[in-house]
Enzyme design. Structure first.
Site, PDB file in Angstrom:
ATOM      1  N   TYR A  41     -13.033  22.463 -14.248  1.00 12.54           N
ATOM      2  CA  TYR A  41     -13.498  23.149 -13.038  1.00 12.54           C
ATOM      3  C   TYR A  41     -14.981  22.878 -12.788  1.00 12.54           C
ATOM      4  O   TYR A  41     -15.792  22.832 -13.711  1.00 12.54           O
ATOM      5  CB  TYR A  41     -13.287  24.669 -13.156  1.00 12.54           C
ATOM      6  CG  TYR A  41     -13.813  25.421 -11.942  1.00 12.54           C
ATOM      7  CD1 TYR A  41     -13.033  25.554 -10.805  1.00 12.54           C
ATOM      8  CD2 TYR A  41     -15.109  25.940 -11.922  1.00 12.54           C
ATOM      9  CE1 TYR A  41     -13.520  26.207  -9.679  1.00 12.54           C
ATOM     10  CE2 TYR A  41     -15.599  26.598 -10.806  1.00 12.54           C
ATOM     11  CZ  TYR A  41     -14.796  26.716  -9.678  1.00 12.54           C
ATOM     12  OH  TYR A  41     -15.284  27.347  -8.570  1.00 12.54           O
TER      13      TYR A  41
ATOM     14  N   HIS B 220       1.700  -1.391  25.500  1.00  6.76           N
ATOM     15  CA  HIS B 220       0.335  -1.739  25.964  1.00  6.76           C
ATOM     16  C   HIS B 220      -0.038  -0.948  27.226  1.00  6.76           C
ATOM     17  O   HIS B 220      -0.834  -1.413  28.029  1.00  6.76           O
ATOM     18  CB  HIS B 220       0.195  -3.231  26.259  1.00  6.76           C
ATOM     19  CG  HIS B 220       0.705  -4.112  25.166  1.00  6.76           C
ATOM     20  ND1 HIS B 220      -0.093  -4.595  24.156  1.00  6.76           N
ATOM     21  CD2 HIS B 220       1.954  -4.584  24.936  1.00  6.76           C
ATOM     22  CE1 HIS B 220       0.645  -5.350  23.349  1.00  6.76           C
ATOM     23  NE2 HIS B 220       1.894  -5.345  23.785  1.00  6.76           N
TER      24      HIS B 220
ATOM     25  N   GLU C 124      -5.269  18.745  25.941  1.00  9.15           N
ATOM     26  CA  GLU C 124      -6.586  18.183  25.606  1.00  9.15           C
ATOM     27  C   GLU C 124      -7.151  18.820  24.341  1.00  9.15           C
ATOM     28  O   GLU C 124      -7.707  18.143  23.474  1.00  9.15           O
ATOM     29  CB  GLU C 124      -7.567  18.391  26.771  1.00  9.15           C
ATOM     30  CG  GLU C 124      -7.280  17.498  27.946  1.00  9.15           C
ATOM     31  CD  GLU C 124      -8.173  17.832  29.131  1.00  9.15           C
ATOM     32  OE1 GLU C 124      -8.805  16.918  29.654  1.00  9.15           O
ATOM     33  OE2 GLU C 124      -8.232  19.006  29.540  1.00  9.15           O
TER      34      GLU C 124
ATOM     35  N   LYS D 109      -7.868  21.516  41.326  1.00 12.88           N
ATOM     36  CA  LYS D 109      -7.591  21.084  39.954  1.00 12.88           C
ATOM     37  C   LYS D 109      -6.577  21.967  39.231  1.00 12.88           C
ATOM     38  O   LYS D 109      -6.502  23.164  39.437  1.00 12.88           O
ATOM     39  CB  LYS D 109      -8.890  21.063  39.129  1.00 12.88           C
ATOM     40  CG  LYS D 109      -9.880  20.016  39.562  1.00 12.88           C
ATOM     41  CD  LYS D 109      -9.384  18.593  39.363  1.00 12.88           C
ATOM     42  CE  LYS D 109      -9.444  18.164  37.916  1.00 12.88           C
ATOM     43  NZ  LYS D 109     -10.828  18.079  37.422  1.00 12.88           N
TER      44      LYS D 109
ATOM     45  N   SER E 297     -10.293  24.659  37.809  1.00 17.40           N
ATOM     46  CA  SER E 297     -11.705  24.287  37.735  1.00 17.40           C
ATOM     47  C   SER E 297     -12.517  25.323  38.482  1.00 17.40           C
ATOM     48  O   SER E 297     -12.073  25.851  39.501  1.00 17.40           O
ATOM     49  CB  SER E 297     -11.905  22.909  38.359  1.00 17.40           C
ATOM     50  OG  SER E 297     -13.250  22.761  38.785  1.00 17.40           O
TER      51      SER E 297
HETATM   52  N1  ARG Z   1     -14.940  31.479  -6.267  1.00 16.96           N
HETATM   53  C1  ARG Z   1     -14.574  30.454  -7.196  1.00 16.96           C
HETATM   54  C2  ARG Z   1     -13.862  29.318  -6.454  1.00 16.96           C
HETATM   55  O1  ARG Z   1     -13.412  29.584  -5.432  1.00 16.96           O
HETATM   56  C3  ARG Z   1     -13.647  30.989  -8.233  1.00 16.96           C
HETATM   57  C4  ARG Z   1     -13.672  30.249  -9.534  1.00 16.96           C
HETATM   58  C5  ARG Z   1     -15.003  30.405 -10.152  1.00 16.96           C
HETATM   59  N2  ARG Z   1     -15.037  30.008 -11.497  1.00 16.96           N
HETATM   60  C6  ARG Z   1     -16.209  29.884 -12.146  1.00 16.96           C
HETATM   61  N3  ARG Z   1     -16.158  29.535 -13.377  1.00 16.96           N
HETATM   62  N4  ARG Z   1     -17.352  30.052 -11.539  1.00 16.96           N
HETATM   63  O2  ARG Z   1     -13.778  28.216  -6.920  1.00 16.96           O
END
Ligand code: ARG
Length: 467
Positions: free
Chosen positions: A322, A161, A295, A288, A282
């Site tokens: 993706y 504490h 920090e 200082k 400082s």
């Molecule tokens: N520049 C893209 C990324 O970093 C690469 C993959 C892109 N793929 C696509 N189907 N557009 O994610």
């Protein structure tokens, strides 16, 4: 960056050109050029495999690989002509390849997509980064152990504490951070195992129709195995999130140490001296000596936690597989890695030069009735239940506070009045050295224990389990 309109590798079905703003705005080349070296390494392994499997002719593969090696040199020498119209590092390299070897350069992308390519690149990049971070952690740990050895008997105030609690030795306090760093290291090594699986061969999302050899590519690139599901291979970034989480915990630990250094070095505490090379003055107050390095470490922890939160948030709502959102994985990842590398370098140097104001540390360690628990423990040894001993010592502390003296300076009768038959010498035998020396149980602050912990640490550091 070149500004000339580029023919897009994906331009076949398009009639209109990409909006100029969108083209620049969506490009990742400004930051993903960091992946250039690993992108080329991945492409070379892919090309070799295409040749071995008879998917692309051996002579064509030779030309492709030779050109990729030239491109690697251009990148290393800063002569590679980047173009943001080509979006990212993958298309920049491919366009350059085609410029060098002509149409056969277009065969490199057989049985591959940028989706499995980028997932592979990030993993390759992270492997090196994680290994470098793990090495830095070991260096930091070495410095902590060296300093623990120097300070194995240096009595230091221990707080709970932020109130004086019990004396410790400074070496013990330093080894607490050694333990944190050891777990941080373990987390990196553990994450590395899951990281080191090859996504390439997953194609865009569903796998490929070509007779590829994923295991061969994995072997050539030093992966332990291949991602088993093509959708998962191109979709997840959990491996990157794990590294960001491990990086965040490193920063939590460094930030706590930094906070202690700021406190300890402030004149009212006056417990440690930070090496001058790690302090600044400082511009207005000549007296200082500011602890800017700790920090800044404390402050930079915020950006690493932010990087972790950013990637968690990017990923949480994405349908498989993706999505372009995932391009947002790179900047937080690079930022966090750069930040942790910098902070570890700074803290390691600082800790190597840290000195303790021993007299002051001893004085503060004894203030605030820090040996009260030792007195209670001594009474327990005479047969008193701990709760009663706690009550008695509480009363003695109140007396000492009234009298403006320390427990050891109270007249013996104050104790024997409360506990008839108690050894009247108990009071003046209370010392901070006695207090620390008595904490001999495993993991305690007794110098004998700390010496053993140092010996164990030296053995562990002799053969660090680096990822
Ligand atoms: N520049 C893209 C990324 O970093 C690469 C993959 C892109 N793929 C696509 N189907 N557009 O994610």
């Amino acid at each position: 960056m070149s500004e000339t309109p580029q023919k897009k590798p994906w331009g076949g079905r398009f009639h209109a050109a990409t909006d100029r703003f969108v083209e620049r705005w969506q490009a990742s080349i400004a930051f993903d050029q960091r992946l250039a070296a690993v992108d080329i390494a991945g492409s070379i392994a892919h090309a070799h495999m295409l040749g071995r499997q008879g998917i692309v002719g051996a002579h064509e593969v030779e030309q492709i690989v030779a050109a990729l090696e030239e491109i690697r040199d251009e990148l290393a020498h800063g002569t590679f002509p980047f173009s943001d119209a080509l979006e990212d590092i993958h298309m920049n390299v491919e366009a350059r390849l085609i410029a060098k070897v002509g149409a056969i350069g277009g065969k490199l992308h057989t049985a591959r997509s940028r989706n499995d390519q980028v997932a592979t690149d990030i993993r390759l990049y992270l492997r090196d980064e994680v290994t470098a971070l793990a090495h830095q952690l070991v260096e930091f740990q070495r410095v902590l152990v060296d300093q623990a050895e120097v300070h194995v008997e240096v009595v230091f105030p221990g707080f709970t504490h932020m109130q004086t609690a019990q004396p410790v030795v400074f070496g013990h306090h330093l080894l607490a951070y050694y333990e944190m760093a050891a777990r941080d290291h373990g987390r990196l090594a553990d994450a590395y195992r899951r990281l080191n699986q090859l996504p390439l061969g997953a194609g865009a999302l569903a796998g490929t129709t070509f007779p590829i050899d994923r295991l061969g590519v994995a072997r050539e690139l030093g992966f332990d195995g291949v991602c088993r599901n093509s959708l998962d291979a191109v979709s997840d970034r959990d491996f990157a999130i794990e590294i960001l989480a491990a990086a965040s915990l490193i920063m939590v630990h460094l930030s706590r140490l930094a906070e202690e250094l700021v406190l300890w070095s402030s004149p009212p505490f006056h417990l440690v001296h930070l090496p001058e090379g790690y302090c600044t003055g400082s511009s207005i107050m000549p007296q200082k000596r500011n602890p800017d390095v700790p920090e800044l470490i404390r402050g930079k922890s915020g950006r690493v936690f932010g990087d972790l939160t950013a990637l968690l948030t990017v990923m949480k709502g994405l349908p498989l597989a993706y999505n372009k959102d995932m391009q947002e994985d790179k900047e937080p990842l690079f930022d966090a890695l750069d930040t942790v590398h910098g902070c570890l370098t700074a803290i390691t140097g600082l800790m190597a030069g840290l000195t303790v104001n021993r007299a002051r540390a001893r004085a503060l360690a004894g203030q605030g009735f820090a040996t009260a628990t030792d007195l209670a423990d001594a009474l327990v040894r005479t047969g008193l239940p701990f709760r009663d001993a706690h009550e008695v010592v509480g009363k003695l502390v109140a007396r000492a506070e009234e009298a403006g003296c320390d427990l050891a300076e109270l007249p013996a009768a104050t104790l024997t009045d409360l506990v008839p038959g108690a050894d009247p010498d108990l009071l003046h035998r209370l010392t901070v050295d006695g207090s620390v020396a008595a904490r001999v149980a495993l993991g305690g602050t007794a110098p004998a224990q700390v010496r053993e912990a140092i010996a164990d640490a030296r053995i562990a550091l002799h053969h660090p389990q680096l990822p």
